[in-house]
Design a protein around this motif. Sequence first.
Motif, mmCIF file in Angstrom:
data_model
loop_
_atom_site.group_PDB
_atom_site.id
_atom_site.type_symbol
_atom_site.label_atom_id
_atom_site.label_comp_id
_atom_site.label_asym_id
_atom_site.label_seq_id
_atom_site.Cartn_x
_atom_site.Cartn_y
_atom_site.Cartn_z
ATOM 1 N N THR A 66 0.831 -1.213 0.000
ATOM 2 C CA THR A 66 0.000 0.000 0.000
ATOM 3 C C THR A 66 0.866 1.264 0.000
ATOM 4 O O THR A 66 2.058 1.222 0.300
ATOM 5 C CB THR A 66 -0.879 0.062 1.272
ATOM 6 N N ILE A 67 0.209 2.398 -0.277
ATOM 7 C CA ILE A 67 0.886 3.703 -0.223
ATOM 8 C C ILE A 67 1.409 3.969 1.192
ATOM 9 O O ILE A 67 2.451 4.577 1.380
ATOM 10 C CB ILE A 67 -0.098 4.841 -0.633
ATOM 11 N N PHE A 68 0.669 3.474 2.206
ATOM 12 C CA PHE A 68 1.086 3.686 3.601
ATOM 13 C C PHE A 68 2.488 3.107 3.841
ATOM 14 O O PHE A 68 3.268 3.640 4.629
ATOM 15 C CB PHE A 68 0.075 3.039 4.557
ATOM 16 N N LEU A 69 2.798 2.003 3.131
ATOM 17 C CA LEU A 69 4.106 1.352 3.308
ATOM 18 C C LEU A 69 5.135 1.803 2.274
ATOM 19 O O LEU A 69 6.330 1.549 2.426
ATOM 20 C CB LEU A 69 3.953 -0.171 3.178
ATOM 21 N N ALA A 70 4.666 2.468 1.211
ATOM 22 C CA ALA A 70 5.510 2.658 0.022
ATOM 23 C C ALA A 70 6.814 3.405 0.286
ATOM 24 O O ALA A 70 7.829 3.097 -0.330
ATOM 25 C CB ALA A 70 4.717 3.365 -1.061
ATOM 26 N N GLU A 71 6.798 4.392 1.185
ATOM 27 C CA GLU A 71 8.018 5.191 1.360
ATOM 28 C C GLU A 71 8.963 4.644 2.426
ATOM 29 O O GLU A 71 10.000 5.239 2.698
ATOM 30 C CB GLU A 71 7.650 6.647 1.688
ATOM 31 N N VAL A 72 8.597 3.533 3.066
ATOM 32 C CA VAL A 72 9.402 3.057 4.205
ATOM 33 C C VAL A 72 10.757 2.507 3.743
ATOM 34 O O VAL A 72 11.815 2.916 4.237
ATOM 35 C CB VAL A 72 8.623 2.005 5.036
ATOM 36 N N ALA A 73 10.754 1.600 2.773
ATOM 37 C CA ALA A 73 12.010 0.966 2.346
ATOM 38 C C ALA A 73 12.953 1.981 1.700
ATOM 39 O O ALA A 73 14.167 1.949 1.922
ATOM 40 C CB ALA A 73 11.710 -0.172 1.376
ATOM 41 N N SER A 74 12.396 2.883 0.906
ATOM 42 C CA SER A 74 13.227 3.885 0.223
ATOM 43 C C SER A 74 13.910 4.800 1.242
ATOM 44 O O SER A 74 15.088 5.132 1.117
ATOM 45 C CB SER A 74 12.368 4.703 -0.741
ATOM 46 N N THR A 75 13.158 5.193 2.274
ATOM 47 C CA THR A 75 13.704 6.126 3.267
ATOM 48 C C THR A 75 14.651 5.411 4.233
ATOM 49 O O THR A 75 15.592 6.019 4.742
ATOM 50 C CB THR A 75 12.549 6.828 4.021
ATOM 51 N N THR A 76 14.429 4.117 4.482
ATOM 52 C CA THR A 76 15.367 3.341 5.307
ATOM 53 C C THR A 76 16.740 3.322 4.629
ATOM 54 O O THR A 76 17.775 3.509 5.278
ATOM 55 C CB THR A 76 14.851 1.897 5.517
ATOM 56 N N ASN A 77 16.748 3.118 3.311
ATOM 57 C CA ASN A 77 18.020 3.165 2.574
ATOM 58 C C ASN A 77 18.726 4.500 2.768
ATOM 59 O O ASN A 77 19.939 4.558 2.983
ATOM 60 C CB ASN A 77 17.767 2.950 1.069
ATOM 61 N N GLU A 78 17.947 5.592 2.664
ATOM 62 C CA GLU A 78 18.550 6.925 2.829
ATOM 63 C C GLU A 78 19.121 7.107 4.234
ATOM 64 O O GLU A 78 20.197 7.680 4.408
ATOM 65 C CB GLU A 78 17.506 8.008 2.555
ATOM 66 N N ALA A 79 18.385 6.621 5.242
ATOM 67 C CA ALA A 79 18.829 6.792 6.637
ATOM 68 C C ALA A 79 20.133 6.015 6.884
ATOM 69 O O ALA A 79 21.049 6.521 7.542
ATOM 70 C CB ALA A 79 17.736 6.323 7.593
ATOM 71 N N LEU A 80 20.223 4.795 6.346
ATOM 72 C CA LEU A 80 21.444 3.988 6.521
ATOM 73 C C LEU A 80 22.623 4.624 5.775
ATOM 74 O O LEU A 80 23.752 4.648 6.268
ATOM 75 C CB LEU A 80 21.213 2.554 6.033
#
Length: 596
Positions: free
Chosen positions: A410-424
């Motif tokens: 879902t859209i609710f989950l869509a930005e989580v993986a992309s932003t986790t990469n940025e944070a790491l």
Amino acid sequence: MSTLPKRSEIKEENTWRLDDMFSDQPEWDQAYKNLKNLVSKVNQYEGKLNSAENVKAILTLEDEISYNVERLYVYAHLNHDQDTTNPTYQALSQKAKKLNVEISEALSFITPEILSLPEQELDALIENPELADYKFTLQEIKREKAHVLTKVEEALLAQVGNLSQAPQNIFGMINNADLKFPKIKDEHGNEVELTHGSYIQFLENPDRDVRRRAFKAVYETYGKQKNTIAATLSANVNKNMFYSRVRKYPSVLEMSLYGDNIPKDVYSNLIDTIHESLPLLHRYMKLRKKLLGVDELHMYDLFAPLVEEYKWDISYDEAKNIILEGLKPLGDNYLKVLSDGFNNRWIDVYENEGKRTGAYSWGAYGTHPFVLLNHKDNLNSMFTLAHEMGHALHSYFSDENLKYRDAQYTIFLAEVASTTNEALLMDYLLKHSSDPKQKLYLLTYYADQFRTTVFRQTMFAEFEKLIHERAEEGESLTPQELSSIYYDLNLKYHGKEMVVDQEIEMEWARIPHFYTSFYVYKYATGFSAATSFSKQILEEGQPAVDRYLSFLKSGGSDYSINILRKAGVDMSTPQPVREAMSVFENVIEQMEQLTK
């Protein structure tokens, strides 16, 4: 003359390999023809969805049709986006779009027909072992039942659909076509055009007078239209209230969260936890004031550069290597898939004549994802690459581990993986930076992401909540009322270190997201969930990595909130937002140390 290369001049290794979907145009044409034949079989089930056998047959057929149309549609659009001037793919893209609409119409009877079954029969279908693959779908259909009306009423609501677009369309015309900003003087005293596109560039200008002039000009312009725009926004709120009442929801907010099955607590927790964390934003404002060397910090200083432009050239090959190093905490399997993506032409790297702007990750089930970039050799482009590959690997792992129907998240989950990469990646860069100027540049970049993605979007989310609550209590949303609510929120969020200029009370009038109601909170929850994941991964190691990889493999196989909870991020509690805030606090502390 355009200095951009033509599509044909781009080196093959820097383009995506779309042959991985269809080897050539004749193969696409054949698949299109086969799909047309498949769609013609749909109507034989209409009026017959009263047995497990027929329900299974139609849902299996729906999957096959959806899977095939997605491949046709994505292939046509990716080809079109790589060179929008190519007439062949303009036509193909139109053809795919038209087929998509036809298919939606052909399949539209399925949900209403299943919904019309008596409750006992629907429950029996849900529990039928023959339909185990479709249990979640059938539960979702049942969950909708309380809010679906009779056939006649649904037909009537469908006709109201065009009217309901009016507030958004009218706002779009005012904002994009009719509003004209005055010219302003730049730092050299030249008269320059102020536009939507150039406004943020003016706010990033090191010259404070330029920033102030742009800020005042924009809000004076909106101020002249305040009655019309207030009426438009109020009409949008009234439209939302109409739908929530007709569909028997307790409130507009609950109606908006219902689709993703998000509890109301998630929304209120976000706002409450950000309120409790406002002293951190106030501390960042104080630091911003100090770094800019100003006696008063104004609203037009929020985008001003804090570090003299730090020049950091990062080639595409360097960016890939740094990302592979930065994402090492995610383990060998993740890095192997990431390297495959880098080395096997998943990515369309550089700009060319006619290529679509921006960046995205997209694909179709059964083929690896594709990533469109317009890469420049800078920090921002490196983060964009990490971000888009986060999306791509989320899709890859979901597709790899799940059947077609369950793989879409879902859209609710869509930005989580992309932003986790940025944070790491950010954590890695900060740990490996020895140049204080470079480090401050990175920290500023990161702190502003927290300010704009978490605090600002939550303030927007709170504004939406307040105006809907007022309207639901029978109050009218006058321009004065909207401006007063918005100004008070700015005072609260920015604190005493900031001079909250009166003009900012009109900012609500220029935010297009307010016409897609209760959407912006997902930016803040997604960023918080990602920051929480990255913190757990860096602190706990393998157990957290395993939980995170299980999240990437879960697609849309359960409700979003459950998928996150199983992976160790419970968005129905304040914990993930608090964890994100502890990272923000650490960023501020590092900035304070560097600027003592």
